[in-house]
Design an enzyme around this catalytic site. Structure first.
Site, PDB file in Angstrom:
ATOM      1  N   GLU A  67       0.808  -1.221   0.000  1.00  0.00           N
ATOM      2  CA  GLU A  67       0.000   0.000   0.000  1.00  0.00           C
ATOM      3  C   GLU A  67       0.841   1.270   0.000  1.00  0.00           C
ATOM      4  O   GLU A  67       0.536   2.232  -0.705  1.00  0.00           O
ATOM      5  CB  GLU A  67      -0.954   0.010   1.199  1.00  0.00           C
ATOM      6  CG  GLU A  67      -2.119  -0.979   1.095  1.00  0.00           C
ATOM      7  CD  GLU A  67      -1.748  -2.407   1.453  1.00  0.00           C
ATOM      8  OE1 GLU A  67      -0.575  -2.656   1.815  1.00  0.00           O
ATOM      9  OE2 GLU A  67      -2.633  -3.283   1.360  1.00  0.00           O
ATOM     10  N   HIS A 136     -11.076  -5.553   9.388  1.00  0.00           N
ATOM     11  CA  HIS A 136     -11.654  -5.272   8.070  1.00  0.00           C
ATOM     12  C   HIS A 136     -12.905  -4.409   8.154  1.00  0.00           C
ATOM     13  O   HIS A 136     -13.656  -4.325   7.191  1.00  0.00           O
ATOM     14  CB  HIS A 136     -12.022  -6.577   7.350  1.00  0.00           C
ATOM     15  CG  HIS A 136     -10.879  -7.214   6.641  1.00  0.00           C
ATOM     16  ND1 HIS A 136      -9.865  -7.852   7.306  1.00  0.00           N
ATOM     17  CD2 HIS A 136     -10.571  -7.308   5.320  1.00  0.00           C
ATOM     18  CE1 HIS A 136      -8.997  -8.335   6.418  1.00  0.00           C
ATOM     19  NE2 HIS A 136      -9.399  -8.015   5.222  1.00  0.00           N
TER      20      HIS A 136
END
Lengths: 334, 335
Positions: A67, A136
């Site tokens: 990322e 998540h």
């Protein structure tokens, strides 16, 4: 958006996001998309399905699971004259890129004394409600809204899902778009020729006179559902969709509070230090003497998000909680 | 004393003008930095100040290999890179003073020098933070079919950061024209290489990503220049990354706040014998390429340049406080 009703087509939120991306890729050759699984896999939420076939691997770029690397590369590409759309699977993973977003994208223009713009758009899924557990399911858009130099927007409607992207790409500064993953399957109608929308202003999604509900993203729909129930009981709630968390369009919600004299903020984020705290403070600062009752907040329970369905449901703000809280507020100080 | 127009060193011919140019460039950095230290002590400039003494051959040698169209991404120890890239000493000093005529309008300071005219993208104070940005600049060039190089400077400390590995992987995977330049001065702040790297041969890390690499004596400006030109040529013509490790040493502490307790003074003194400026000047004089008069001329010119820069910075103005939030966002919407 066209008001011609014959022009309306059925579409999901997911498809609306995809059409926004498709249009941007068609309109501007500087636009490209990159992120994890956006190409061959079709997007982990199937948002980008079909785009690789249509636009090829140069413009629909699958990235490694890195990322910080690919968000930073997006920033560099924006500095170099491109208009990248960078997709991060979920806000949880954006923490791995937080250095690039906060220490580079948000400050490049300022640190360079106005010399270098970073016209990047970073999209990511946010929110809970799908039993994905603590790593998540976070709603951290309020965190990002703390940072000067970036814009933070969150489309709650089909129209915004379709139209915010192009406007964000026209912005010379970094824009973060948070798409609540529980909205992707939402169906609605949209004009075939629907185009870009502004990203600056909040919207009154339901007019009312008795109380102001200030919310955004998935909580908008829960708030609208609560308002419908309350209307049957004679309480007219005005529902405001913030749309942008930075900058905050405070005029829209302050004007509403002046009219209704009561306010409640519904936010999937946590209460402590969250965006709801900021909104509440601005109401106090701006229109305190117009209030008939203390500002209330309905946020997520302050724990990591649990996996078990009943616990997760109890953790997130729900329609009946909104209804109960408003009944209490209106009744207590009516 | 008679001087020659060119000399042959290690098989390479060095032109007298070029030798003087390299020497002048290194002396410009050294004298600017000495002035920075002096101004820091005089509290004219504040914040963190990281000086480059000892490493001049790296910035000078590498930047000789770039064209005006190429891009440079640097670190927080970047005064020398900015100066050699073409940012004036006056604009650099004015920035450190915090004046609005500074190269970042007084918003960056020592660690955040920027200049769009010379494609100088900072000045990044996060170790490793500039590496992915360099990859992205190169990606933009590749997608726009521009045959340009993005040169990214970083220290060996950055090699421990995830962003180093993510960036080399991406650059190699997508075959992007990045010249990665590791300025290995053996200390990541105050921690010696052997205490922070399991594998101390840094070029092996680049090789593991299938990135071509080389290591060069970073105290020898001609060696750096030769290696950099070869590396930049590879990047430019083959459109793929190259990793160049420059083995160097800084003669001063990490920053002006650093009491330098982590290394013996004798080690510093030993390295000073390889001072890139003194060794190069000595070599050129021995070969008869330059004379004492040349060095005196350079020193006089550079002293004038630095004095003028200080006078400029002193005379510059403060940004009005009302403009503090200018450039948080752009002033116009359409980019």
């Amino acid at each position: 958006m066209s008001s011609d009703e014959t022009n309306l087509q059925k579409i999901t939120y997911r498809e609306a996001v995809r059409e926004g991306i498709r249009e941007a890729l068609q309109k501007d050759e500087r636009v490209f998309l990159m992120g994890e699984d956006v190409g061959r896999y079709g997007g982990c939420f199937a948002v980008t399905k079909g785009l690789l076939e249509a636009f090829g691997p140069e413009r629909i770029r699958d990235t490694p699971l890195s990322e910080s690397g690919f968000v930073g590369a997006g920033i560099g590409a924006a500095l170099g004259g491109m208009r990248p759309i960078v997709e991060i699977m979920t806000v949880n993973f954006s923490l791995l890129a937080a250095d690039q977003i906060i220490n580079n994208a948000a400050v490049y223009l300022y640190m360079s004394g106005g010399q270098f713009n970073v016209p990047i758009v970073i999209r990511m899924a946010t929110g809970g409600g799908r039993q994905l557990a603590a790593q998540h399911s976070r709603s951290l858009e309020g965190w990002y809204a703390h940072i000067p130099g970036i814009k933070v927007i969150s489309p709650a409607t089909i129209e915004d899902a379709r139209g915010m992207l192009w406007t964000a790409l026209q912005d010379p500064d970094p824009v973060l778009i948070f798409e609540n993953s529980s909205l992707y399957n939402m169906e609605g109608t949209l004009a075939a020729d629907a185009g870009p929308v502004d990203i600056d202003k909040a919207r009154v999604r339901r007019p009312g006179k008795d109380i102001t509900l200030i919310t955004y993203s998935a909580s908008l729909h829960k708030s609208l559902a609560a308002a419908e129930i309350l209307a049957k009981q004679g309480v007219e709630a005005e529902v405001i969709d913030l749309r942008s968390l930075r900058p905050l369009d405070e005029k829209t919600f302050l004007d509403s509070v002046v009219k209704t004299h009561r306010a409640i903020i519904v936010d999937e984020g946590w209460r402590s230090g969250g965006i709801s705290a900021e909104i509440s403070a601005r109401i106090m600062e701006g229109v305190f003497y117009d209030l008939d009752a203390p500002v209330e907040r309905l946020c997520s329970v302050e724990s990591p998000v649990p996996y078990a369905r009943h616990l997760e449901e109890a953790m997130l703000p729900q329609v009946d909680q909104i209804v109960n809280l408003i009944q209490k507020m209106v009744g207590a100080h009516g | 004393m008679n001087t020659q127009d060119a000399v042959n060193l290690n098989g390479a011919t060095v032109d007298r003008d070029h030798a003087l140019h390299l020497l002048r460039s290194m002396i410009r950095i050294r004298r600017l930095e000495e002035k920075c230290a002096e101004l820091y002590s005089a509290t004219k400039i504040r914040g963190f100040l990281h000086l480059y003494d000892g490493e001049e051959a790296v910035a000078v040698g590498i930047l000789e290999a770039l064209t005006r169209d190429d891009a440079v991404v640097a670190t927080y120890r970047e005064h020398g890179h900015a100066l050699i890239r073409g940012v004036s000493a006056g604009a650099i000093l004015a920035e450190m003073y915090g004046k609005q005529e500074g190269c970042s309008r007084g918003r960056g300071g020592s660690m955040h020098l920027f200049d769009n005219k010379t494609r100088f993208y900072g000045g990044n104070a996060i170790v490793g933070g500039g590496l992915p940005i360099a990859v992205g600049l190169a990606l933009a060039d590749k997608m726009q079919h521009k045959q340009r190089v993005t040169c990214c400077f970083f220290g060996e400390g950055a090699v421990a950061e995830g962003e180093f590995h993510e960036s080399l992987n991406l650059a190699a995977l997508w075959q992007l024209p990045v010249l990665f330049v590791c300025e290995n001065n053996l200390y990541a702040m105050g921690t010696a290489l052997k205490f922070e790297q399991a594998v101390q041969d840094i070029t092996r890390k680049a090789a593991s990503y299938d990135v071509s690499s080389a290591a060069v004596d970073g105290m020898d400006v001609l060696a750096v220049e030769t290696a950099a030109k070869k590396a930049a040529q590879t990047v430019r013509t083959q459109g793929k990354p190259f990793f160049l490790e420059c083995r160097t040493y800084r003669f001063r502490a990490h920053s002006m706040y650093d009491p330098e307790l982590y290394r013996p003074k004798s080690e510093v003194e030993e390295w000073k014998k390889s001072c890139p400026i003194a060794t190069f000047a000595r070599k050129m004089k021995t070969e008869g390429c330059i004379g004492n008069v040349d060095i005196e001329t350079i020193e006089r010119d550079v002293a004038r340049e630095i004095n003028e820069a200080v006078a400029f910075a002193e005379a510059c103005t403060w940004e009005p406080i009302e403009d503090m939030t200018r450039f948080v966002h752009s002033e116009r919407r359409t980019p």
